[in-house]
Scaffold this active site. Structure first.
Site, PDB file in Angstrom:
ATOM      1  N   LYS A 162       0.864  -1.184   0.000  1.00  0.00           N
ATOM      2  CA  LYS A 162       0.000   0.000   0.000  1.00  0.00           C
ATOM      3  C   LYS A 162       0.899   1.232   0.000  1.00  0.00           C
ATOM      4  CE  LYS A 162      -2.996   2.703   3.013  1.00  0.00           C
ATOM      5  NZ  LYS A 162      -3.650   2.751   4.319  1.00  0.00           N
ATOM      6  N   GLY A 179      -7.557   8.674  11.148  1.00  0.00           N
ATOM      7  CA  GLY A 179      -7.714   8.787  12.593  1.00  0.00           C
ATOM      8  C   GLY A 179      -8.765   9.773  13.052  1.00  0.00           C
TER       9      GLY A 179
END
Lengths: 266, 266, 266, 266
Positions: C108, C169
């Site tokens: 990724k 987050g």
């Protein structure tokens, strides 16, 4: 420069207004700031809580004490409200008190059903509205954004309905534009969006959706510069109303297609 | 009545503007309506697609044909754009063409990466911006609402970034106010919200969030009454900018509490 | 009871997965909670930051230290990411390190362009993706929600694109569902929504909009009960995917009319 | 695999349910599809309009005609509703009819105040609820999302309140999550979100916000594949409830900061 919109009055009962901005009193840093904010807003209607004004000792326009100090009563129409009432009975008593003072025959029925949010009680509001209409008041009813309740308020004679955008003093804006639009489509009396508007964009949106006017208080009084914010609100009301009358472009899903947003999950 | 805001100019490269509304040309029902809409908007900057104006045959201010017909060039600064370009190379060619015509040294870099949405290509836009800045252009870059790309455009010398609110011509409003706010916090050059604004409330919100200006075209040109909508937009820009400077009230979860919305799922 | 959906695999490069939930490692209160959360989530793919794992000292499946402790490598496919990289070069270096360790040939690409938001850098991401595809990696590119960039990533060979719903987050959910839908319509490689998903409703929405999978980390790791939240996410993924395949009802403006929402200002 | 949540029953009056999904009957393409959808949904409570069932001719479980054909009454508890009623009186009459049939002592009070939107009438709903509670019914009241009305319904004895997410049959989702959250915080009886839910993400959100259950009908019946959508809804309810109990992460404005969203204009 601003065109006079001679043919675009807001009519409530026997009164006609040019400005579609109602301004609340109280919460300002000073009487002077409140006075200049009212001026800058261009508002013709100024609201106040009956219980917060010492109506009894009043001896003339200049003698009004409390939140109305500094309000030029020759230039503004007063809209007393029944804030603090918890029942229809209490609201009716406050309304009569306001009328007896000679300040206004308009009354904003405001009956709180919950102390934390100050949201209105639908049952008591309907009751008080019906009673006060019968007594000859010009009644503006502060209500939730329930379209059915708005229709019922109209049915018992309310001269205007005042759905809240969000709870008083939150500045959250129009939480449910869809409901507001339904109300606009459902009643023929003026719809004045009250409570929760936090910024000019909220005010403009209310009018674009077809509301006839807005009432703001905290958004002006608690801005860092209330006078400048009052002027901002004046422009927002003009913008929103003009846009409503000008007829906005349709929303489209894509740039190059002319198809509306049908089927889009947004 | 409207204060002049003498100290609140929008500065882009060597230019300073009083109005924070940029208006696009084209899509109007007629040259006359476009002319009156520009007038009513109070816009100082008027944009146009280079490829849509017959720049070669131009023989004087009055001789500009195409979308600029009727634009009073003595009162408006022109912002040519590179609409139609698919690559940095094509955009640079169009920019040079615009400059050679003597119409303007400003250029809005607009490089389409997708024909259906007309969304900008980030890579080609960065390339063209860098090259045109080096050639001495005043570059305003039409971009997505990606805050990192905005910073990179600033880093290569863009004089302003123009994030889209939504795809061109959709009128969907600001799809991601959070991203717009991040851009405002991330760059020091002016942020001009471009594309997708559909109504005055969208315009006011953009400025409340801290954008320095907005560009509208379809929202005015395709309103039922473009001239009135142009005037509405003028008020919306004033409202939004004043509100930004006045400092809006905080949003609160509840009426009676002073706690912010922490932890609320909204 | 749950049908096996034999014909509904998620295919990325040479790999086929049954679960459409990718789970991140790290941020859990303990290794044991992480282990049980992974189990409860049903995730087949588990991601980790290359720089956070001591790859060099690894001596066997059981020997993996750091965030992968407790992950049963016989049952989960690892997706290393390049978190911490600021440039394509750094990302490429981390990718090679991961491959050399023998842990995975998937990577990724995650290249941060802003330290406050950890949003990805579009230019470096495209560069690294192109280079790593050429080196034979199976590349999943973490990207903004820019549909044009997604198409460009696909064009240079990305095996999947991973648009963020919101910054890492934050738990803000899908800030721009419209952009996500455009990406789904624009590319043919799998779309895996990454970053910012805060609750099962966000996850379900991503899949309903046509995303092929989601990656969550903080929403599980920082829930009060991470294991239960992991199980909730498992159900949300099933719900969203089934709904996408089942074909949701259209949205309508009114109860009794069959007209779509055309022209509604929402 | 799925834990039984033995300790997480939904209690309404004397009844306890494991499933938090109520399913409506009617609108399905066929009796068979309805039957299989009910099965796939895992719903224990199935609702139906009293006026749509031929209660009189009923001679046994198998003999129920109309929308209840194919519903296994040994496995599902029936929740008759008073759809079609325009006044409290009509609703009470329908409720008594339902009770007399022996099908159920529960009743969902549903009194329409507007034919276009089928929104409930607050005044008549309160009246009917009070009367039916006195007659010994287990009353679930379909209501707007007005928190004050919800409290009043609880005060007259409603066993559950059923606020609408959006008008019946629209699939618009939760138009005002803030109001729903206020209701959840305001009453102690179960809150069952009814009407307007269009997809699993809506259902999950309702439960994440603290609603005790949801009722869906059109979203399942008018999906392209109702049976698969019913199964999707089953997972969505599990996901939303688990997430509520697991305690979601807080929303944050930025990736790297731990500060909540205070002051953000979103």
């Amino acid at each position: 420069m601003q065109r006079k919109n001679e043919d675009d009055f807001l009519t409530i009962g026997p009164y006609a207004f040019r400005s579609r901005l109602f301004l609340g009193t109280g919460k300002y840093p000073s009487v002077d700031v409140q006075k200049r904010a009212i001026e800058a807003s261009g508002a013709e209607v100024v609201t106040f809580a009956v219980r917060r004004v010492d109506l009894e000792r009043r001896e003339g326009v200049e003698g009004v004490s409390g939140v109305l100090e500094g309000v030029d009563l020759s230039r503004h129409r007063l809209l007393p409200n029944t804030a603090g009432a918890r029942t229809a009975e209490e609201a009716i008593r406050l309304a009569r008190l306001a009328k007896a003072s000679g300040l206004s025959s308009m009354i904003k029925v405001e009956i709180v059903g919950d102390t934390r949010t100050l949201l209105p009680d639908p049952i008591e509001t309907l009751k008080a509205t019906e009673a006060l209409v019968r007594e000859g008041f010009i009644v503006l009813a502060y209500t939730s954004d329930d379209p059915v309740l708005a229709k019922r308020l109209e049915a018992v004679g309310a001269h205007a309905v005042m759905p809240g955008a969000a709870p008083i003093g939150t500045g959250l804006g129009i939480l449910n534009p869809y409901a507001l639009k339904l109300i606009v489509e459902s009643v023929r009396v003026p719809v004045i969006v009250d409570a929760g508007l936090g910024a000019p964009s909220d005010v403009a949106l209310a009018l674009e959706l077809g509301a006839d006017a807005v009432l703001v208080n905290t958004a002006v009084a608690e801005a860092k510069d209330p006078v400048k914010m009052a002027e901002a609100m004046r422009h927002a009301v003009l913008a929103g109303r003009m846009a409503y009358r000008a007829g906005r472009m349709p929303k489209r899903a894509y740039a190059s297609a002319s198809s509306p947003m049908e089927g889009m999950i947004t």
